[in-house]
Write an enzyme that holds these catalytic residues in place. Structure first.
Site, PDB file in Angstrom:
ATOM      1  N   LYS A  74      39.221  33.208  34.865  1.00 49.80           N
ATOM      2  CA  LYS A  74      39.368  33.704  36.237  1.00 49.80           C
ATOM      3  C   LYS A  74      39.874  35.150  36.242  1.00 49.80           C
ATOM      4  O   LYS A  74      40.058  35.744  35.198  1.00 49.80           O
ATOM      5  CB  LYS A  74      40.270  32.762  37.016  1.00 49.80           C
ATOM      6  CG  LYS A  74      40.006  31.273  36.742  1.00 49.80           C
ATOM      7  CD  LYS A  74      38.584  30.799  37.083  1.00 49.80           C
ATOM      8  CE  LYS A  74      38.319  29.437  36.486  1.00 49.80           C
ATOM      9  NZ  LYS A  74      37.940  28.407  37.356  1.00 49.80           N
TER      10      LYS A  74
HETATM   11  C1  LIG Z   1      38.122  26.929  37.356  1.00 46.39           C
HETATM   12  C2  LIG Z   1      37.929  26.220  38.625  1.00 46.39           C
HETATM   13  C3  LIG Z   1      38.815  25.223  39.067  1.00 46.39           C
HETATM   14  C4  LIG Z   1      39.868  24.629  38.193  1.00 46.39           C
HETATM   15  O1  LIG Z   1      40.751  25.499  37.626  1.00 46.39           O
HETATM   16  P1  LIG Z   1      41.493  25.156  36.245  1.00 46.39           P
HETATM   17  O2  LIG Z   1      42.595  26.145  36.225  1.00 46.39           O
HETATM   18  O3  LIG Z   1      40.497  25.362  35.159  1.00 46.39           O
HETATM   19  O4  LIG Z   1      41.984  23.770  36.309  1.00 46.39           O
HETATM   20  C5  LIG Z   1      38.640  24.708  40.341  1.00 46.39           C
HETATM   21  N1  LIG Z   1      37.649  25.111  41.129  1.00 46.39           N
HETATM   22  C6  LIG Z   1      36.771  26.036  40.731  1.00 46.39           C
HETATM   23  C7  LIG Z   1      35.690  26.458  41.668  1.00 46.39           C
HETATM   24  C8  LIG Z   1      36.866  26.610  39.458  1.00 46.39           C
HETATM   25  O5  LIG Z   1      35.964  27.506  39.069  1.00 46.39           O
END
Ligand SMILES: *Cc1c(COP(=O)(O)O)cnc(C)c1O
Length: 439
Positions: A224
């Site tokens: 992210k």
């Molecule tokens: C990455 C992601 C998540 C979950 O995040 P994590 O930190 O990996 O648990 C939830 N929703 C979306 C759309 C994502 O891309």
């Protein structure tokens, strides 16, 4: 074609050679010798700031957010929450261990449980579906459109008296069409959850993503915008939703800091879990948060340069973005008439040293085998034991348009450290390849 007109055509083609050189996939010279590669955003910006935050926690020997030895609390997580809420223009923010646990806390905040339905896009991350199922609720998929986000026209007919929330997921750096989704939620008196995991730092019509819905979640995992490897956050401006999320994330209790923030607690303790963030994570995320605008600004600039460089190509079909200004620009997607053309484009771009990929980072969930089979951890799981739960069908017939769109789009991933030259190479490769593939 006779020999003369062939030669004439060849001469004309040679004259136009600069405009249409031979593709690398056909043996021509590639745009780049060394292939362009996007990297993870946040970790490229690690410097002495993150190091100092970690050292602070190490030196005070207080890795736990609520207490520890001595009387010098580093308060990294608490400071992160305060600055995160300010940046996202919400009244409250809660730090948690991941985007997935943020979704689970948000489900608890919204009181999603057995018998409740939640509408979500067919193409999104596993956790969106999992959070609903783990809360005992029933996921109802809606198609995506050519924005690669939930199609506002495919929501309303899926609403039933049991529908309690819509998940607007801002996928792949671009905002969902909030101007059309919000009125649907209001009209039917259902809650709006914004999942900003893939668009941390993005905006919609001048306000941060996550500030529009009843509640929002963010992921701070490696893939992210900013990261401590793992991490997540929940944001809301509703004190009761915040209190419920805070209690759920900390075994049902409300610590004094959060009690001060909400004023008088309105809820009694209830069963919760532990999604508390470590001070080490909080420290790194605090340093990263202070770089969020730099990171987003840089990747946006590259994306704009790419968009501006290809917009005039005849027949160009770009991802539909409801607010281009708000998009992060982590990828620029082009649409094709068929999967075959898309795949030819991908092969040709790879040969040019400018690889492009289909929309990634999410799953076409209705056709994921475990979803299609409605697999849960226990045969008596409430989700699929209600009348609606038994009747609902996932699989290929659920959202065929989503499958079609995912098969027809591809584009380059961008990186906040890309130079102007890198962006120009992307433009050059697309301008070289696109007309030959679609023409
Ligand atoms: C990455 C992601 C998540 C979950 O995040 P994590 O930190 O990996 O648990 C939830 N929703 C979306 C759309 C994502 O891309």
């Amino acid at each position: 074609m006779n020999r003369r007109s062939f030669l004439a055509t060849a001469a004309a083609a040679a004259g136009a050679a600069q405009a249409a050189p031979q593709l690398a996939v056909d043996g021509g010279k590639p745009v780049r010798e060394k292939p362009l590669r996007a990297d993870y955003f946040g970790t490229q910006f690690y410097d002495d700031k993150e190091r100092q935050e970690l050292l602070d926690v190490w030196e005070t020997r207080r890795p736990f957010r609520w207490y520890g030895t001595g009387n010098k609390p580093p308060m990294k997580v608490a400071t992160f929450e305060k600055e995160f809420a300010a940046r996202m223009q919400t009244r409250y923010a809660l730090a948690v261990t991941s985007g997935t646990t943020a979704l689970q806390a948000a489900m608890a905040a919204l009181e999603i449980g057995p018998g409740d339905e939640v509408i979500l896009p067919a193409w999104t991350w596993h956790s969106c579906y999992a959070a609903i199922v783990l809360a005992g609720g029933l996921p109802v998929f809606a198609e995506i459109d050519e924005s690669l986000n939930i199609d506002p026209d495919d929501i309303e007919h899926r609403i039933t008296p049991q529908t309690k929330a819509i998940m607007a997921v801002h996928l792949q750096g671009a905002p969902a069409d909030l101007d059309r989704i919000i009125p649907i939620a209001r009209k039917h008196r259902i809650k709006l959850l914004e999942d900003c995991a893939q668009s941390v730092g993005g905006d919609y019509k001048g306000k941060p993503l996550g500030s529009y819905g009843d509640i929002a979640i963010y992921s701070l995992q490696l893939n992210k915008t900013i990261t401590a490897g793992e991490g997540g956050a929940v944001a809301t401006s509703d004190p009761v939703l915040f209190e419920r999320a805070a209690r759920f994330h900390d075994v049902g209790g409300l610590r004094s800091l959060h009690e001060q923030i909400v004023g008088t607690p309105k809820l009694n303790p209830f069963v919760g879990t532990n999604f508390r963030m470590s001070e080490f994570t909080g420290g790194v995320l605090l340093a990263q948060l202070r770089k969020l605008d730099t990171i987003v600004g840089s990747v946006r600039a590259s994306a704009r340069r790419v968009y501006d460089g290809i917009r005039d190509l005849p027949g160009i079909h770009l991802r539909k973005v409801p607010d281009p200004q708000g998009e992060i620009g982590s990828a620029v997607f082009l649409g094709f008439q068929t999967k075959e053309l898309r795949d030819r484009f991908m092969a040709a771009m790879k040969a040019e040293g400018v690889p492009v990929s289909p929309p990634g980072g999410s799953i076409n969930l209705p056709v994921a085998p475990y979803v299609e089979r409605k697999a849960t951890v226990h045969p008596a799981w409430p989700t699929f034991n209600t009348e609606r739960g038994k009747a609902i069908q996932y699989g290929a017939n659920c959202c065929p348009r989503t499958t079609d769109i995912l098969n027809r789009f591809a584009g380059p991933a961008l990186d906040p450290k890309f130079t102007r030259r890198d962006a120009d190479d992307i433009v050059a490769a697309i301008r070289k390849v696109y007309p030959k593939v679609v023409g």
